[in-house]
Enzyme design. Structure first.
Site, short mmCIF file in Angstrom:
data_model
loop_
_atom_site.label_atom_id
_atom_site.label_comp_id
_atom_site.label_asym_id
_atom_site.label_seq_id
_atom_site.Cartn_x
_atom_site.Cartn_y
_atom_site.Cartn_z
CG ASN A 1 -1.86 1.08 1.34
OD1 ASN A 1 -1.81 2.02 0.54
ND2 ASN A 1 -2.75 1.01 2.31
NE ARG B 1 -6.16 1.46 -0.11
CZ ARG B 1 -6.24 2.62 0.49
NH1 ARG B 1 -5.18 3.16 1.01
NH2 ARG B 1 -7.39 3.23 0.58
CG HIS C 1 -12.99 3.53 3.17
ND1 HIS C 1 -13.69 4.52 3.81
CD2 HIS C 1 -11.68 3.76 3.42
CE1 HIS C 1 -12.84 5.32 4.43
NE2 HIS C 1 -11.61 4.89 4.20
CD GLU D 1 -8.82 -1.21 4.08
OE1 GLU D 1 -9.00 -0.44 3.15
OE2 GLU D 1 -8.46 -0.83 5.20
P1 ADP Z 1 -7.24 5.22 8.40
O1 ADP Z 1 -8.52 5.79 7.93
O2 ADP Z 1 -6.09 6.14 8.25
O3 ADP Z 1 -6.99 3.80 7.92
P2 ADP Z 1 -7.81 4.01 10.96
O4 ADP Z 1 -8.97 3.22 10.47
O5 ADP Z 1 -6.59 3.26 11.41
O6 ADP Z 1 -7.38 5.14 9.96
O7 ADP Z 1 -8.31 4.92 12.17
C1 ADP Z 1 -7.44 5.78 12.84
C2 ADP Z 1 -8.26 6.61 13.82
O8 ADP Z 1 -8.99 5.74 14.70
C3 ADP Z 1 -7.43 7.46 14.75
O9 ADP Z 1 -7.10 8.70 14.17
C4 ADP Z 1 -8.36 7.63 15.93
O10 ADP Z 1 -9.21 8.74 15.67
C5 ADP Z 1 -9.21 6.40 15.94
N1 ADP Z 1 -8.91 5.47 17.03
C6 ADP Z 1 -7.97 4.51 17.07
N2 ADP Z 1 -8.01 3.86 18.26
C7 ADP Z 1 -8.99 4.43 18.98
C8 ADP Z 1 -9.53 4.21 20.31
N3 ADP Z 1 -9.06 3.27 21.10
N4 ADP Z 1 -10.55 5.01 20.68
C9 ADP Z 1 -11.03 5.97 19.88
N5 ADP Z 1 -10.57 6.21 18.65
C10 ADP Z 1 -9.58 5.46 18.19
#
Ligand code: ADP
Length: 415
Positions: free
Chosen positions: A7, A100, A190, A396
């Site tokens: 990716n 990806r 997504h 993914e």
């Molecule tokens: P991306 O869209 O970049 O793939 P992710 O799906 O990994 O991102 O999500 C990242 C976001 O998830 C972080 O910026 C945060 O806002 C949120 N996040 C991660 N862990 C937690 C948690 N334990 N509680 C609340 N929010 C969380």
């Protein structure tokens, strides 16, 4: 087969090595044997983390100029005597590469073997995703140099799952000629994540594909929601670009198009400056003024910060609005599924989103919601809920690895 799943972003390379094959799919016996991330590519202090599962990760900082150097770094690590990756004793043991790829436009409705013709078509789609597609193509070019030409490379598109949306769903109400001339339409994103959690739900509940009527809600830094009717995507809240729809970490999601013109008149800069505000300075960061990370915002909200509290309310409000829209478009749904960093981990967001949805038969069990554990699939609705609520961690990379195997072996694709 050992599949190298890649990716590539504009300044990052994320990878996994997954051992998988057709006979392993059914029992989920595929295995991720290595993973890693290289960030700040192009800088003198690029950061790398390389991990063979079961061993301590190797971390460091060094100058990495481009994507080719980043992938060479991974190759050298895989080849190193100290690296112990289960079933992979060097680069020669990698059998295929799965990429990806973000935007397949209308040209790609499923995963494909990457050929010069595919690359040419992808370049044509770059106009639609100027931030993502060129970076993805750099990854493809680097792999073509670093792997022998006998190693197949497969492209898995974020947009492909949504290619089944009907035209009343994907067209914008602007002059039709712009669709004909410029392909301006909703593409949705997504897709690999929505497809994965829908597949997992189907397996967990033994639901045949044609009876799968669910809403999948991917909430992360980027967020989107998909209405899946009779097994196919009929709507995704992201549009021609990933800026439409839900409120995201730094992206605004839906706004009145008139605001763009108004900001211009107020001297907020030229169009690229205004788009930069909508992409990088808006969303949860813009409202809270604190952070784009839900954890920081929740902490500030708990400490009494009013704008953080407002951001949380707005986030849930927008998700609810889209649940209602999807519900109506589908004529009812059997389940809603939370996934992504926020969807999987954030108890409070799930609670705020589900609050008041009892009228749709969506009844959250707060105890179960609290118990949902990282990395685990779990139903969190009450028994009497006519529309169940699930937390299903996305994967993914696994979809990309499996699609790579299917394409290489010319096997039918299940979804
Ligand atoms: P991306 O869209 O970049 O793939 P992710 O799906 O990994 O991102 O999500 C990242 C976001 O998830 C972080 O910026 C945060 O806002 C949120 N996040 C991660 N862990 C937690 C948690 N334990 N509680 C609340 N929010 C969380």
């Amino acid at each position: 087969m050992n599949v190298f799943v890649l990716n590539t972003g504009s300044s990052s390379v994320k990878f996994q090595i997954i051992t998988t094959d057709l006979d392993l799919f059914e029992n989920d016996a595929d295995e991720m044997v290595a993973k890693g991330l290289i960030e700040r590519i192009g800088k003198e202090d690029a950061i790398f983390t390389l991990e063979a599962i079961g061993s301590e990760p190797v971390r460091g900082t060094e100058s990495i100029h481009d994507h080719r150097e980043a992938i060479l770094k991974i190759k050298n690590w895989v080849e190193s005597k100290e690296t112990k990756i289960k079933g992979v004793n060097g680069w020669k043991d990698i059998n295929a590469v799965g990429h990806r790829l973000v935007h397949g436009g209308e040209k790609f409705t499923r995963s494909v073997l990457i050929t010069p013709e595919v690359i040419e078509k992808m370049e044509e789609c770059s106009d639609l995703a100027p931030l993502h597609n060129p970076a993805n193509l750099k990854g493809v070019a680097a792999c073509s140099e670093i792997f022998p030409s006998t190693i197949p490379q497969v492209g898995v598109f974020d947009t492909a799952f949504h290619s089944t949306m009907p035209e009343e769903s994907y067209l914008y109400s602007i002059p039709y000629e712009f669709y004909e001339k410029y392909r301006i339409r909703r593409y949705g994103f997504h897709g690999t994540s929505h497809r994965y959690v829908a597949y997992r739900y189907r397996k967990l509940t033994q639901t045949p594909r044609e009876k799968t009527n669910i809403i999948t809600i991917h909430l992360g830094n980027g967020s989107s929601m998909t209405a899946i009717k009779n097994g196919y995507s009929i709507f995704n809240s992201m549009g021609m670009t990933p800026v439409e729809g839900l409120i995201m970490g730094t992206r605004s999601g839906d706004i009145d198009a008139g605001i763009i013109e108004y900001l211009y008149r107020k001297g907020m800069g030229e169009l690229p400056d205004i788009m930069n505000i909508l992409q990088k300075k808006s969303g949860m960061l813009g409202i809270s003024g604190i952070s784009n990370d839900m954890r920081d915002i929740e902490k500030a909200a708990a400490d009494g910060n009013k704008r953080a509290q407002l951001a949380l309310k707005m986030f849930a409000f927008r998700v609810k609005k889209y649940i209602g829209a999807c519900f109506a478009q589908m004529g009812g749904t059997d389940a809603i599924i939370f996934t992504g960093g926020i969807g999987e981990n954030d108890v409070l967001s799930r609670e705020m989103i589900c609050e008041g949805l009892e009228c749709l038969g969506i009844i959250l069990d707060k105890n179960l919601n609290n118990q949902a554990q990282k990395g685990k699939c779990m139903r969190i609705s009450k028994e009497e809920s006519s529309c169940h609520i699930w937390v299903i961690p996305t994967n993914e990379e696994l979809v990309i690895a499996r699609d790579t195997v299917r394409v290489v072996k010319d096997a039918p694709r299940e979804w």
